[in-house]
Design an enzyme around this catalytic site. Structure first.
Site, mmCIF file in Angstrom:
data_model
loop_
_atom_site.group_PDB
_atom_site.id
_atom_site.type_symbol
_atom_site.label_atom_id
_atom_site.label_comp_id
_atom_site.label_asym_id
_atom_site.label_seq_id
_atom_site.Cartn_x
_atom_site.Cartn_y
_atom_site.Cartn_z
ATOM 1 N N SER A 1 65.226 27.702 34.748
ATOM 2 C CA SER A 1 66.457 28.323 35.246
ATOM 3 C C SER A 1 66.638 27.939 36.711
ATOM 4 O O SER A 1 65.652 27.711 37.426
ATOM 5 C CB SER A 1 66.330 29.844 35.142
ATOM 6 O OG SER A 1 67.333 30.464 35.905
ATOM 7 N N TYR B 1 61.276 37.177 37.035
ATOM 8 C CA TYR B 1 61.776 36.101 36.163
ATOM 9 C C TYR B 1 61.796 34.784 36.945
ATOM 10 O O TYR B 1 61.352 33.744 36.453
ATOM 11 C CB TYR B 1 63.187 36.473 35.697
ATOM 12 C CG TYR B 1 63.922 35.426 34.908
ATOM 13 C CD1 TYR B 1 63.740 35.307 33.529
ATOM 14 C CD2 TYR B 1 64.836 34.552 35.516
ATOM 15 C CE1 TYR B 1 64.433 34.351 32.787
ATOM 16 C CE2 TYR B 1 65.532 33.605 34.786
ATOM 17 C CZ TYR B 1 65.331 33.511 33.420
ATOM 18 O OH TYR B 1 66.022 32.558 32.701
#
Ligand SMILES: NC(=O)c1ccc[n+]([C@@H]2O[C@H](COP(=O)([O-])OP(=O)(O)OC[C@H]3O[C@@H](n4cnc5c(N)ncnc54)[C@H](OP(=O)(O)O)[C@@H]3O)[C@@H](O)[C@H]2O)c1
Length: 339
Positions: A156, A169
């Site tokens: 990401s 995350y």
């Protein structure tokens, strides 16, 4: 065979996954679902998994009806034992050889760092980092045996730049980015390539509505508007890049993060310098038209460093942001992709 025919047949082979085998984790929804279809569409036989057996069975039936070769079984990837069982099953299904491993399944959590519990942190690291790392280790002999192995991680943009309220995350994805480089170097000798695709926002249900704090989501809106294409991506726009990386046509690409570096120039705060190149010069000329009242040349040259770079100062950054928004509104999407 005539030369022209030979080159056509070699091109067809380079752009096909015919005869190849693939494991895509988390293929029942979102990006994973699109990746399964993309790889199967290029001719690969795909194996996938998720935790929900009923949903998995529905998907397998859908794919069978579409003529895709897809198998699958339920597996909770956060369990070490279930991961071992998964790879044993995949090995049996594919005769001990695997060409493609896409580590896609992950969980996300939008929460301020001060609100993350120990359990939040543990679950994220277990699902997003420990599991793909262990799956790579387990799949390594299969990938090696195929003599044409490929690992693609789905990371990401959060693993590269500091986005709001997503610290655990982000740390898990940053670790995946580094793992990509290490495995690429360690396993190239075994004909295994390793790459990462790192999208920004993609239209999926990774965040459950009940977990979404509107005040955090609001912080993402201006950031999204500041990406070059200035909209959320569709899962198929991610899966196409994954498929490309798996094709023989990409045989010299390893240890890379396509879709990440330089794609988000306006939000890359750690990017201290912009290099002066032809594209930048053209864009600056255009900015001058859009903001005639601003002396852009003076602004830029005031910050030119002796080695020909431009200092990434905040006034320039803000100006660039306004310019991007103006151009997006007036001239359509996908501007300044090359800065
Ligand atoms: N969506 C975005 O905006 C975005 C942006 C950047 C990167 N990404 C990355 O893209 C990847 C896919 O995300 P997505 O948005 O497509 O997510 P998604 O829609 O929630 O799909 C996740 C898939 O993984 C499976 N899965 C989740 N946890 C699992 C577990 N412990 N064991 C087995 N399967 C599991 C899910 O099925 P079950 O729940 O039934 O198990 C589902 O099939 C992730 O790595 C994510 O970090 C997403």
């Amino acid at each position: 065979m005539a030369k022209e025919e030979q080159s056509r047949s070699s091109r067809e082979q380079r752009w096909s996954l015919q005869g190849m085998t693939a494991l895509v984790t988390g293929g029942t929804k979102g990006i994973g679902y699109a990746i399964v279809e993309e790889l199967a569409g290029f001719g690969a036989t795909v194996y996938t998994c998720s935790r929900n057996q009923a949903e998995l069975s529905e998907r397998l039936k859908e794919w069978e009806d579409k003529g895709f070769k897809v198998k699958g079984s339920a597996c909770d990837l956060s369990s070490r034992q279930q991961r071992e069982e998964l790879i044993k099953t995949v090995s049996a299904a594919f005769d001990g050889k695997l060409n493609i491993l896409v580590n896609n399944a992950a969980m996300s959590l939008l929460k301020r760092a001060s609100d993350h519990s120990g359990e939040d942190y543990r679950r994220i690291m277990e699902t997003n980092l420990e599991s793909p790392y262990h799956i790579c280790q387990l799949a390594y002999p299969l990938l090696k045996a195929s003599r044409l192995g490929n690992i693609v991680f789905i990371s990401s943009v959060a693993g590269r730049i500091a986005l709001p309220a997503i610290s655990a995350y982000a740390a898990s994805k940053a670790a995946i980015n580094q793992l990509t480089k290490n495995l690429a170097c360690e396993w190239a000798k075994d004909n295994i390539r390793t790459n990462t695709v790192a999208p920004f926002g993609v239209r999926t249900n990774i965040l459950k509505p009940e977990d979404i704090d509107p005040s955090i989501v609001e912080m993402y809106m201006p950031l999204m508007a500041r990406t070059p294409i200035a909209r959320i991506a569709e899962p198929e726009e991610v899966s196409s890049l994954v498929a490309f990386l798996c094709l023989p046509a990409a045989s010299y690409i390893t240890g890379q993060f396509p879709g990440q570096s330089r794609r988000y120039p306006v939000v890359e705060y750690d990017n201290t310098y912009l290099t002066v190149n032809d594209n930048l010069v053209k864009e600056l000329a255009y900015m001058k038209e859009v903001f005639p009242e601003c002396d852009i040349a003076r602004l830029v040259y005031r910050h030119l460093t002796p080695n020909g770079n431009i200092s990434w100062v905040s006034c320039f950054q803000h100006l660039l942001h306004d310019y991007v928004t103006a151009r997006n509104n007036n001239f359509g999407p996908n501007i300044i992709p090359t800065l």
